[in-house]
Design a protein around this motif. Sequence first.
Motif, PDB file in Angstrom:
ATOM      1  N   HIS A  90      -2.833  -8.289  -5.305  1.00 50.76           N
ATOM      2  CA  HIS A  90      -2.855  -6.750  -5.258  1.00 50.76           C
ATOM      3  C   HIS A  90      -3.632  -6.591  -4.187  1.00 50.76           C
ATOM      4  O   HIS A  90      -4.856  -6.874  -4.036  1.00 50.76           O
ATOM      5  CB  HIS A  90      -3.010  -6.184  -6.770  1.00 50.76           C
ATOM      6  CG  HIS A  90      -3.215  -4.571  -6.627  1.00 50.76           C
ATOM      7  ND1 HIS A  90      -4.194  -3.877  -6.255  1.00 50.76           N
ATOM      8  CD2 HIS A  90      -2.268  -4.131  -7.035  1.00 50.76           C
ATOM      9  CE1 HIS A  90      -3.720  -2.945  -6.349  1.00 50.76           C
ATOM     10  NE2 HIS A  90      -2.562  -2.700  -6.941  1.00 50.76           N
ATOM     11  N   TYR A  91      -2.949  -5.765  -3.144  1.00 48.54           N
ATOM     12  CA  TYR A  91      -3.859  -5.079  -2.020  1.00 48.54           C
ATOM     13  C   TYR A  91      -3.128  -3.919  -1.621  1.00 48.54           C
ATOM     14  O   TYR A  91      -2.031  -3.629  -1.295  1.00 48.54           O
ATOM     15  CB  TYR A  91      -3.360  -5.981  -0.745  1.00 48.54           C
ATOM     16  CG  TYR A  91      -4.047  -5.486   0.279  1.00 48.54           C
ATOM     17  CD1 TYR A  91      -5.319  -5.443   0.609  1.00 48.54           C
ATOM     18  CD2 TYR A  91      -3.311  -4.843   1.418  1.00 48.54           C
ATOM     19  CE1 TYR A  91      -6.031  -4.906   1.921  1.00 48.54           C
ATOM     20  CE2 TYR A  91      -3.744  -4.490   2.548  1.00 48.54           C
ATOM     21  CZ  TYR A  91      -5.120  -4.381   2.878  1.00 48.54           C
ATOM     22  OH  TYR A  91      -5.829  -3.769   3.897  1.00 48.54           O
ATOM     23  N   GLU A 110      -4.373  -0.439 -11.576  1.00 51.69           N
ATOM     24  CA  GLU A 110      -3.007  -0.458 -10.958  1.00 51.69           C
ATOM     25  C   GLU A 110      -2.407  -1.874 -11.005  1.00 51.69           C
ATOM     26  O   GLU A 110      -1.322  -2.197 -10.893  1.00 51.69           O
ATOM     27  CB  GLU A 110      -3.138   0.139  -9.303  1.00 51.69           C
ATOM     28  CG  GLU A 110      -3.447   1.713  -9.562  1.00 51.69           C
ATOM     29  CD  GLU A 110      -2.676   2.413 -10.327  1.00 51.69           C
ATOM     30  OE1 GLU A 110      -1.253   2.120 -10.443  1.00 51.69           O
ATOM     31  OE2 GLU A 110      -2.882   2.951 -11.262  1.00 51.69           O
ATOM     32  N   ALA A 111      -3.437  -2.906 -10.555  1.00 52.34           N
ATOM     33  CA  ALA A 111      -3.149  -4.246 -10.387  1.00 52.34           C
ATOM     34  C   ALA A 111      -2.883  -4.756 -11.825  1.00 52.34           C
ATOM     35  O   ALA A 111      -1.894  -5.345 -12.076  1.00 52.34           O
ATOM     36  CB  ALA A 111      -4.196  -5.149  -9.807  1.00 52.34           C
ATOM     37  N   MET A 112      -3.542  -4.420 -12.870  1.00 49.82           N
ATOM     38  CA  MET A 112      -3.010  -4.894 -14.242  1.00 49.82           C
ATOM     39  C   MET A 112      -1.707  -4.241 -14.801  1.00 49.82           C
ATOM     40  O   MET A 112      -1.098  -4.943 -15.391  1.00 49.82           O
ATOM     41  CB  MET A 112      -4.202  -4.600 -15.169  1.00 49.82           C
ATOM     42  CG  MET A 112      -5.503  -5.365 -15.134  1.00 49.82           C
ATOM     43  SD  MET A 112      -5.023  -7.236 -15.470  1.00 49.82           S
ATOM     44  CE  MET A 112      -4.370  -6.799 -17.304  1.00 49.82           C
ATOM     45  N   LYS A 113      -1.595  -2.909 -14.351  1.00 44.88           N
ATOM     46  CA  LYS A 113      -0.244  -2.325 -14.633  1.00 44.88           C
ATOM     47  C   LYS A 113       0.751  -2.815 -14.029  1.00 44.88           C
ATOM     48  O   LYS A 113       1.904  -3.344 -14.880  1.00 44.88           O
ATOM     49  CB  LYS A 113      -0.523  -0.744 -14.287  1.00 44.88           C
ATOM     50  CG  LYS A 113      -1.440   0.055 -15.309  1.00 44.88           C
ATOM     51  CD  LYS A 113      -1.846   1.376 -14.790  1.00 44.88           C
ATOM     52  CE  LYS A 113      -0.435   2.304 -14.580  1.00 44.88           C
ATOM     53  NZ  LYS A 113      -0.867   3.472 -13.850  1.00 44.88           N
ATOM     54  N   ALA A 114       0.623  -3.211 -12.817  1.00 45.86           N
ATOM     55  CA  ALA A 114       1.921  -3.864 -12.105  1.00 45.86           C
ATOM     56  C   ALA A 114       2.141  -5.356 -12.529  1.00 45.86           C
ATOM     57  O   ALA A 114       3.193  -5.800 -12.832  1.00 45.86           O
ATOM     58  CB  ALA A 114       1.692  -3.767 -10.651  1.00 45.86           C
ATOM     59  N   SER A 115       0.951  -6.094 -12.905  1.00 44.15           N
ATOM     60  CA  SER A 115       1.028  -7.600 -13.245  1.00 44.15           C
ATOM     61  C   SER A 115       1.462  -7.563 -14.866  1.00 44.15           C
ATOM     62  O   SER A 115       2.594  -8.340 -15.177  1.00 44.15           O
ATOM     63  CB  SER A 115      -0.251  -8.094 -13.260  1.00 44.15           C
ATOM     64  OG  SER A 115      -0.839  -8.094 -11.839  1.00 44.15           O
ATOM     65  N   ILE A 207       3.166 -16.790  -6.107  1.00 45.71           N
ATOM     66  CA  ILE A 207       2.210 -15.712  -6.215  1.00 45.71           C
ATOM     67  C   ILE A 207       3.012 -14.322  -6.154  1.00 45.71           C
ATOM     68  O   ILE A 207       3.593 -14.203  -5.186  1.00 45.71           O
ATOM     69  CB  ILE A 207       1.314 -15.735  -5.214  1.00 45.71           C
ATOM     70  CG1 ILE A 207       0.063 -16.978  -5.424  1.00 45.71           C
ATOM     71  CG2 ILE A 207       0.166 -14.439  -5.393  1.00 45.71           C
ATOM     72  CD1 ILE A 207      -0.707 -17.060  -4.406  1.00 45.71           C
ATOM     73  N   ASN A 208       3.124 -13.720  -7.107  1.00 41.35           N
ATOM     74  CA  ASN A 208       3.633 -12.382  -7.073  1.00 41.35           C
ATOM     75  C   ASN A 208       2.982 -11.204  -6.295  1.00 41.35           C
ATOM     76  O   ASN A 208       1.783 -11.149  -6.616  1.00 41.35           O
ATOM     77  CB  ASN A 208       3.823 -11.710  -8.434  1.00 41.35           C
ATOM     78  CG  ASN A 208       4.886 -12.637  -9.377  1.00 41.35           C
ATOM     79  OD1 ASN A 208       6.200 -12.466  -9.390  1.00 41.35           O
ATOM     80  ND2 ASN A 208       4.283 -13.640 -10.135  1.00 41.35           N
ATOM     81  N   ILE A 209       3.366 -10.659  -5.484  1.00 39.58           N
ATOM     82  CA  ILE A 209       2.756  -9.853  -4.420  1.00 39.58           C
ATOM     83  C   ILE A 209       2.950  -8.434  -4.658  1.00 39.58           C
ATOM     84  O   ILE A 209       4.010  -8.082  -4.748  1.00 39.58           O
ATOM     85  CB  ILE A 209       2.985 -10.130  -3.144  1.00 39.58           C
ATOM     86  CG1 ILE A 209       2.761 -11.571  -2.658  1.00 39.58           C
ATOM     87  CG2 ILE A 209       2.203  -9.317  -1.891  1.00 39.58           C
ATOM     88  CD1 ILE A 209       3.430 -12.252  -1.170  1.00 39.58           C
ATOM     89  N   PHE A 210       1.840  -7.562  -4.760  1.00 36.80           N
ATOM     90  CA  PHE A 210       1.866  -6.188  -4.794  1.00 36.80           C
ATOM     91  C   PHE A 210       1.213  -5.480  -3.845  1.00 36.80           C
ATOM     92  O   PHE A 210       0.087  -5.992  -3.305  1.00 36.80           O
ATOM     93  CB  PHE A 210       1.348  -5.808  -6.329  1.00 36.80           C
ATOM     94  CG  PHE A 210       2.026  -6.324  -7.598  1.00 36.80           C
ATOM     95  CD1 PHE A 210       3.225  -6.008  -7.737  1.00 36.80           C
ATOM     96  CD2 PHE A 210       1.425  -6.977  -8.344  1.00 36.80           C
ATOM     97  CE1 PHE A 210       3.780  -6.588  -8.711  1.00 36.80           C
ATOM     98  CE2 PHE A 210       1.949  -7.642  -9.314  1.00 36.80           C
ATOM     99  CZ  PHE A 210       3.171  -7.296  -9.699  1.00 36.80           C
TER     100      PHE A 210
END
Length: 210
Positions: A90-91, A110-115, A207-210
């Motif tokens: 997450h970046y 936000e990273a946790m929500k997306a993941s 790796i899933n990228i956000f």
Amino acid sequence: MARKKTFRGKNKRIICFVDETGTAGEDQFSLGLVMAFSNDVARVDKMFSDLMPVGFNEFHANKHDNEFVKSTIASLTDRTEDTSLMLFSHYKPDLRVDCKETTYAKSLVEAMKASTKKFRDQHKLGPQINNIDVLVDACEQNSGPIFAQKISEAIAGDGIFRGVNRVVPLDSSVSRLIQLADAVAYMRHLSRMGTVTSKELSEQLRINIF
């Protein structure tokens, strides 16, 4: 590439391990996340440890050869194909504010929500997950009262983040999977620097990228 096995109908405890590259508020700050059902964690941890050379201590991605880090992550994702393990990066520089604790908290939420949404969809879970523990590499940016307050507010009412039970800062030396999260974050840093491509992150390292 084989497809990741799904875990239909499970509503068990999920554990997410988190580490960062850079300092919250600075340009290179990004998060790496390692997520799995709790009953897979010990097995994944052992698989990762088994990839380390004999006598190896802590795995710090920025202290090792880039090819060693990449090949280790790639080997792990191959070995863990029948587990629930998922990796996320997450970046989001637009989340930066003057306070480092606030920036870290906002980024983590936000990273946790997306993941969590990606994990939920991959494993065919219900719309709201209510049993997630987050273990984050302890540092000044995530151990203070401002960070704790922002996290408490998010747990109380911020969408899918309400499924988080707690966020616990932990010394990375006692957690191999926080060290893996560090490697995931560092790979994103290398991608932004042009050393590793986004395609390598998503296809070779999964790796899933956000």
